[in-house]
Design a protein around this motif. Structure first.
Motif, PDB file in Angstrom:
ATOM      1  N   GLY A 392       0.820  -1.215   0.000  1.00 44.02           N
ATOM      2  CA  GLY A 392       0.000   0.000   0.000  1.00 44.02           C
ATOM      3  C   GLY A 392       0.844   1.250   0.000  1.00 44.02           C
ATOM      4  N   GLU A 393       1.938   1.227   0.750  1.00 47.62           N
ATOM      5  CA  GLU A 393       2.817   2.396   0.783  1.00 47.62           C
ATOM      6  C   GLU A 393       3.484   2.621  -0.562  1.00 47.62           C
ATOM      7  OE1 GLU A 393       6.913   3.514   3.043  1.00 47.62           O
ATOM      8  OE2 GLU A 393       5.291   2.691   4.273  1.00 47.62           O
ATOM      9  N   PHE A 394       3.942   1.524  -1.193  1.00 48.34           N
ATOM     10  CA  PHE A 394       4.543   1.646  -2.523  1.00 48.34           C
ATOM     11  C   PHE A 394       3.545   2.208  -3.526  1.00 48.34           C
ATOM     12  CE2 PHE A 394       4.114  -0.772  -6.510  1.00 48.34           C
ATOM     13  CZ  PHE A 394       5.096  -0.138  -7.262  1.00 48.34           C
ATOM     14  N   LEU A 395       2.349   1.594  -3.595  1.00 44.91           N
ATOM     15  CA  LEU A 395       1.399   1.986  -4.629  1.00 44.91           C
ATOM     16  C   LEU A 395       0.810   3.369  -4.374  1.00 44.91           C
ATOM     17  CD1 LEU A 395       0.203   0.999  -7.236  1.00 44.91           C
ATOM     18  CD2 LEU A 395      -1.684  -0.021  -5.964  1.00 44.91           C
ATOM     19  N   SER A 396       0.598   3.730  -3.104  1.00 49.46           N
ATOM     20  CA  SER A 396       0.063   5.062  -2.819  1.00 49.46           C
ATOM     21  C   SER A 396       1.069   6.146  -3.183  1.00 49.46           C
ATOM     22  CB  SER A 396      -0.319   5.169  -1.343  1.00 49.46           C
ATOM     23  OG  SER A 396       0.805   4.938  -0.509  1.00 49.46           O
ATOM     24  N   THR A 397       2.363   5.884  -2.941  1.00 49.92           N
ATOM     25  CA  THR A 397       3.395   6.857  -3.301  1.00 49.92           C
ATOM     26  C   THR A 397       3.440   7.066  -4.808  1.00 49.92           C
ATOM     27  OG1 THR A 397       4.714   6.209  -1.387  1.00 49.92           O
ATOM     28  CG2 THR A 397       5.839   7.409  -3.131  1.00 49.92           C
ATOM     29  N   PHE A 398       3.475   5.975  -5.560  1.00 52.31           N
ATOM     30  CA  PHE A 398       3.534   6.095  -7.015  1.00 52.31           C
ATOM     31  C   PHE A 398       2.226   6.646  -7.580  1.00 52.31           C
ATOM     32  CE2 PHE A 398       7.425   3.867  -6.769  1.00 52.31           C
ATOM     33  CZ  PHE A 398       8.062   4.035  -7.979  1.00 52.31           C
ATOM     34  N   THR A 399       1.102   6.282  -6.975  1.00 54.64           N
ATOM     35  CA  THR A 399      -0.187   6.768  -7.485  1.00 54.64           C
ATOM     36  C   THR A 399      -0.319   8.269  -7.323  1.00 54.64           C
ATOM     37  OG1 THR A 399      -1.283   4.666  -7.002  1.00 54.64           O
ATOM     38  CG2 THR A 399      -2.687   6.588  -7.241  1.00 54.64           C
ATOM     39  N   ILE A 400       0.005   8.793  -6.152  1.00 52.58           N
ATOM     40  CA  ILE A 400      -0.256  10.208  -5.915  1.00 52.58           C
ATOM     41  C   ILE A 400       0.603  11.092  -6.808  1.00 52.58           C
ATOM     42  CG2 ILE A 400       1.395  10.529  -4.007  1.00 52.58           C
ATOM     43  CD1 ILE A 400      -0.801  12.287  -2.700  1.00 52.58           C
ATOM     44  N   PHE A 401       1.858  10.730  -7.025  1.00 52.70           N
ATOM     45  CA  PHE A 401       2.701  11.583  -7.861  1.00 52.70           C
ATOM     46  C   PHE A 401       2.398  11.408  -9.339  1.00 52.70           C
ATOM     47  CE2 PHE A 401       5.335  11.651  -3.986  1.00 52.70           C
ATOM     48  CZ  PHE A 401       5.482  13.023  -3.865  1.00 52.70           C
ATOM     49  N   ASN A 402       2.076  10.186  -9.768  1.00 56.64           N
ATOM     50  CA  ASN A 402       1.705  10.000 -11.167  1.00 56.64           C
ATOM     51  C   ASN A 402       0.394  10.699 -11.485  1.00 56.64           C
ATOM     52  OD1 ASN A 402       3.326   7.896 -13.010  1.00 56.64           O
ATOM     53  ND2 ASN A 402       3.601   7.313 -10.867  1.00 56.64           N
ATOM     54  N   VAL A 403      -0.599  10.534 -10.612  1.00 52.55           N
ATOM     55  CA  VAL A 403      -1.894  11.196 -10.845  1.00 52.55           C
ATOM     56  C   VAL A 403      -1.732  12.711 -10.808  1.00 52.55           C
ATOM     57  CG1 VAL A 403      -4.196  11.535  -9.870  1.00 52.55           C
ATOM     58  CG2 VAL A 403      -3.237   9.246 -10.012  1.00 52.55           C
ATOM     59  N   TYR A 404      -0.920  13.192  -9.894  1.00 52.34           N
ATOM     60  CA  TYR A 404      -0.688  14.642  -9.773  1.00 52.34           C
ATOM     61  C   TYR A 404      -0.128  15.233 -11.067  1.00 52.34           C
ATOM     62  CZ  TYR A 404       1.541  18.931  -8.021  1.00 52.34           C
ATOM     63  OH  TYR A 404       1.952  20.223  -7.838  1.00 52.34           O
ATOM     64  N   ILE A 405       0.944  14.637 -11.581  1.00 53.14           N
ATOM     65  CA  ILE A 405       1.578  15.184 -12.785  1.00 53.14           C
ATOM     66  C   ILE A 405       0.692  14.975 -14.010  1.00 53.14           C
ATOM     67  CG2 ILE A 405       3.589  15.044 -14.293  1.00 53.14           C
ATOM     68  CD1 ILE A 405       4.155  16.275 -11.578  1.00 53.14           C
ATOM     69  N   LEU A 406       0.083  13.794 -14.137  1.00 58.31           N
ATOM     70  CA  LEU A 406      -0.711  13.507 -15.332  1.00 58.31           C
ATOM     71  C   LEU A 406      -1.965  14.379 -15.392  1.00 58.31           C
ATOM     72  CD1 LEU A 406      -0.415   9.604 -15.485  1.00 58.31           C
ATOM     73  CD2 LEU A 406       0.924  11.320 -16.708  1.00 58.31           C
ATOM     74  N   LEU A 407      -2.639  14.591 -14.251  1.00 60.04           N
ATOM     75  CA  LEU A 407      -3.832  15.438 -14.261  1.00 60.04           C
ATOM     76  C   LEU A 407      -3.474  16.907 -14.448  1.00 60.04           C
ATOM     77  CD1 LEU A 407      -6.190  13.852 -11.575  1.00 60.04           C
ATOM     78  CD2 LEU A 407      -6.215  13.589 -14.051  1.00 60.04           C
ATOM     79  N   LEU A 408      -2.351  17.351 -13.895  1.00 62.40           N
ATOM     80  CA  LEU A 408      -1.923  18.729 -14.140  1.00 62.40           C
ATOM     81  C   LEU A 408      -1.578  18.942 -15.618  1.00 62.40           C
ATOM     82  CD1 LEU A 408       0.318  19.850 -11.132  1.00 62.40           C
ATOM     83  CD2 LEU A 408      -2.036  20.469 -11.638  1.00 62.40           C
TER      84      LEU A 408
END
Length: 486
Positions: A392-408
């Motif tokens: 969960g820690e691995f996937l949440s870290t990668f999810t939040i930064f990927n979603v952040y950059i891709l949605l921006l």
């Protein structure tokens, strides 16, 4: 506004559009965290508990059936203090590590990987667990089977410790496949987002990009590097170079995103022509470059010791490591204070000056604050750690930064009206250039006609002069001949 012709999609959103974007952002992150915590546990652990009957404890453990999907072998140890006072004592630990690809009870046929003795200073409060120490870290699993033997000696005159806890960690095979799968999901989404971003800005001059668009065009490349398409080579090969590349990609992404936050928060207060390189960018480059280079030096330092000595412990066995770490944290605190100061100034200027950048600033700050808090709590505590606790820690870290950059990257796309305006302006400019060229051609043709007329007049006048001269030259000879005939 920073540039009158450039409008982004976020500039055209009303409150409804912003709330849809923000809650979609949160929903995807929560979904990623939820999927992560349903994944496999990150590590398989073997724990051995022994009592200090005397001053010495012997611990033996054999681990069999490992392969490269287990990634590494990690062993740590800690003690318990059963006294009513605090303890700070030296403990001597003799370490022997053997490896073999074939199960064999005869240890003399096993390959000796490490065999040395280290002294560790153990600190503990009354009736509590003591500090945890790294005993073995084997970054490359060259063998299928490992045998570890530890001999722990309390060097104090009086036995202070009650129990010793030895923990042997290695990555679960399913976790390696799980991480590999999601890394390539993010890589694929990253490439798709890059394709649409490049397609949408084709034909738009780079000089008219907003500060957010310039940074996103860099960050989306750094994000691809952080997702690391060559990550399997870290597991499959024993090259230190690919590990260095992984550290380079990771540090480049995080330093890049910190620069994006600072430059955007501070930059939206100024007009484009006011953001000079010397006063605006140079101080930020200096601070972030020091953080970047210091982290790389620390990582390379650790990697060299990991390869040379699997029994190393960073804090104790690398001279100057603590000083360099403190130096890194000092500059990171400087960065944090700077970004807090820039945020306060930006809120003050946006509120009092009623700038047209207000919507862009509030949008950026709201989305970024969520990521910033998350990165401090989760990433900051585990950025240089060898162990991550859960999938969960691995996937949440990668999810939040990927979603952040891709949605921006979607929010900062040029609006359709901007594309039409740029096309119209470029079309008009081309027409004006063509008209100027036509005018120049006409002027050039008129000049050439005048020049040709002048040349014709000169030629005609020269011809007349030549005829007159010929007549004059012929007239005396004719008169002479007439006289003779008479």
């Amino acid at each position: 506004m920073e540039n009158e012709i450039m409008k982004m999609k976020v500039d055209l959103w009303e409150k409804k559009g912003f709330f849809i974007f923000f809650f979609s952002f949160l929903a995807v992150i929560i979904l990623g965290i939820g999927i992560g915590f349903t994944g496999p546990y990150h590590y398989e652990t073997r724990e051995i508990v022994d009592y200090f009957d005397n001053e010495t404890v012997n611990i033996e453990l054999e681990i069999v059936g490992l392969n490269r999907l287990n990634q590494f072998l990690y062993v740590d140890i800690h003690f318990t203090n059963e006294l009513d006072i605090g303890i700070k004592e030296d403990v001597e630990i003799a370490i022997t590590l053997l490896g073999n690809n074939v199960a064999d009870s005869d240890l003399t046929k096993w390959t000796k990987i490490a065999n040395s003795t280290h002294t560790r200073t153990v600190e503990c409060k009354a009736q509590s667990n003591c500090t945890r120490h790294t005993i073995i870290y084997e970054p490359y699993l060259n063998y299928k089977n490992y045998f570890a033997k530890l001999q722990i000696t309390n060097m104090a005159e009086k036995n202070c410790f009650g129990k010793s806890f030895s923990n042997f960690f290695f990555v679960h095979k399913r976790m390696t496949l799980y991480e590999l799968f999601f890394r390539y999901i993010f890589v694929m989404l990253n490439i798709i987002a890059m394709f649409f971003l490049v397609r949408s800005v084709v034909g738009i001059p780079y000089r008219v990009f907003t500060i957010e668009q310039k940074w996103i065009s860099v960050l989306i490349v750094l994000l691809l590097l952080w997702n690391n398409p060559i990550w399997p080579t870290i597991i499959l090969s024993h090259s230190s170079f690919v590990r260095f590349l992984d550290a380079l990609f990771t540090s480049s992404f995080f330093v890049g995103i910190w620069g994006f936050w600072l430059c955007t928060i501070d930059g939206l207060r100024y007009k484009k022509e006011e953001r000079s390189f010397k006063k605006f960018y140079l101080p930020k480059i200096i601070v972030l470059s020091i953080i970047y280079l210091t982290f790389l030096i620390l990582y390379i330092w650790v990697q060299v010791h990991e390869i040379d000595d699997p029994e190393y412990e960073v804090a104790n066995d690398i001279p100057g490591f603590k000083v360099t770490s403190v130096f890194l944290w000092i500059f990171f605190v400087v960065y944090l204070l700077w970004i807090v100061y820039a945020s306060i100034r930006a809120f003050h200027d946006v509120k009092n000056k009623n700038t047209s950048n207000a919507k862009r600033f509030y949008f950026f700050f709201t989305i970024t604050l969520t990521v910033f808090i998350f990165s401090i709590i989760v990433v900051g505590g585990n950025f240089v750690s060898k162990l991550r606790n859960t999938a969960g820690e691995f996937l949440s870290t990668f999810t939040i930064f990927n979603v952040y950059i891709l949605l921006l990257s979607i929010a900062y796309l040029p609006s359709s009206s901007t594309l039409d305006d740029i096309k119209d302006s470029s079309h008009l400019k081309l027409e004006e250039d063509d008209e100027e060229d036509d005018d120049n051609d006409l002027i050039g043709n008129d000049d050439s006609l005048e020049d040709s007329e002048e040349k014709d007049e000169e030629n005609s006048s020269s011809n007349v002069d030549q005829l007159e001269m010929q007549e004059r030259s012929e007239s005396p000879s004719n008169s002479g001949s007439d006289k003779k005939s008479d």
